[in-house]
Design an enzyme around this catalytic site. Structure first.
Site, short mmCIF file in Angstrom:
data_model
loop_
_atom_site.label_atom_id
_atom_site.label_comp_id
_atom_site.label_asym_id
_atom_site.label_seq_id
_atom_site.Cartn_x
_atom_site.Cartn_y
_atom_site.Cartn_z
N SER B 68 0.87 -1.18 0.00
CA SER B 68 0.00 0.00 0.00
C SER B 68 0.90 1.22 0.00
O SER B 68 1.88 1.26 0.74
CB SER B 68 -0.90 0.03 1.24
OG SER B 68 -1.99 -0.84 1.09
N GLU B 75 -1.08 18.97 -5.45
CA GLU B 75 -2.32 18.97 -6.23
C GLU B 75 -3.28 17.86 -5.78
O GLU B 75 -4.25 17.59 -6.46
CB GLU B 75 -1.98 18.79 -7.71
CG GLU B 75 -1.04 19.84 -8.27
CD GLU B 75 0.45 19.54 -8.04
OE1 GLU B 75 0.75 18.50 -7.43
OE2 GLU B 75 1.30 20.36 -8.45
N SER B 76 -3.04 17.18 -4.68
CA SER B 76 -3.89 16.17 -4.03
C SER B 76 -3.13 14.87 -3.76
O SER B 76 -2.24 14.86 -2.93
CB SER B 76 -5.22 15.95 -4.73
OG SER B 76 -6.03 17.12 -4.63
N HIS B 81 -2.76 0.19 -4.11
CA HIS B 81 -2.83 -1.02 -3.30
C HIS B 81 -2.65 -2.19 -4.26
O HIS B 81 -3.34 -2.25 -5.29
CB HIS B 81 -4.19 -1.14 -2.59
CG HIS B 81 -4.49 0.04 -1.72
ND1 HIS B 81 -3.85 0.26 -0.52
CD2 HIS B 81 -5.32 1.09 -1.90
CE1 HIS B 81 -4.29 1.40 0.01
NE2 HIS B 81 -5.19 1.92 -0.81
N CYS B 96 -5.91 18.39 -8.71
CA CYS B 96 -6.59 19.69 -8.82
C CYS B 96 -5.77 20.59 -9.73
O CYS B 96 -4.55 20.46 -9.79
CB CYS B 96 -6.68 20.37 -7.46
SG CYS B 96 -7.33 19.30 -6.20
#
Lengths: 148, 148
Positions: B68, B75-76, B81, B96
């Site tokens: 993971s 930008e986010s 996974h 974004c």
């Protein structure tokens, strides 16, 4: 009468490796979602409420405002991005296995961020089989079964 | 003739705060997606390929296998996974702004993990306006505009 019947049945649902909740939190309390410490504590608490096992936590504040945060859990992750200027937060709750309750985390977050107009979309991730009677485990526990 | 015309136009698309790619990587090279170092390097490189600004990185290996990982970007985020036993990886690319190119990251990941059966779903997150001519910035730069 169709020539081909699919092996899965409508309404039964397909088995998947993961459950992914897309949580749109509109009309939140802007004072809460602009506060790094509060956002972090609430997301960590949401993971605990859902009975997740927390592996790592990472939260960051952006200029002039807005928080991005991740809680990696043994069962996958929770993430959040907040736009206090729009009273909006985007949350993702990605989980595996039958024990964790992602919907409990979602309800908790809606309540804590005081979202007056939330929405949740539930997606399945990793649909690898069309057999409804075949259960796909989160992790195979016997290494002998690797790459069968 | 309908009594009510919506203010947005079909085909123009709605403005949103974020773009979210759900990337399903099936039939990957299992040897690659079980390798913590490789998965980490590939996801970090994907963020760079997309011209993202990396803020934090967190990757973990699970027993008996499976990775993971998160790359938090200005930008986010990107997340992954992996289930090597099913040659499957679930990737999310949440971005974004207009500069970053999430589709470049997705293509890079498909190639690097050698997925023979990938799929991508593009979602918009944070659709707060029905006016197609109203641009929603990633972050307001003038604090005076806070909570208008």
């Amino acid at each position: 009468m169709p020539l081909f019947y699919p092996t899965w049945k409508v309404g039964k649902g397909l088995h998947a490796l993961g459950t992914h909740l897309l949580v749109e939190l509109r009309d939140c309390n802007a004072e809460i979602i602009k506060d790094l410490k509060k956002v972090k504590n609430i997301l960590v608490s949401a993971a605990k409420e859902a009975k997740a096992t927390i592996v790592d936590i990472s939260f960051h504040e952006f200029n002039p405002f807005g928080i991005s945060g991740m809680v990696i859990i043994a069962e996958s992750h929770l993430s959040i991005h907040t736009w206090p200027e729009y009273a909006y937060a985007a949350v993702d709750i990605f989980t595996c296995g039958d024990i964790i309750k992602p919907e409990v985390a979602a309800s908790y977050l809606i309540q804590q961020f005081e979202s007056k107009s939330p929405s949740i979309v539930e997606l399945k991730r990793g649909i690898l089989s069309q057999q409804t009677n075949e259960r796909l485990p989160h992790k195979i526990t016997d290494p002998q079964l690797e790459y069968v």
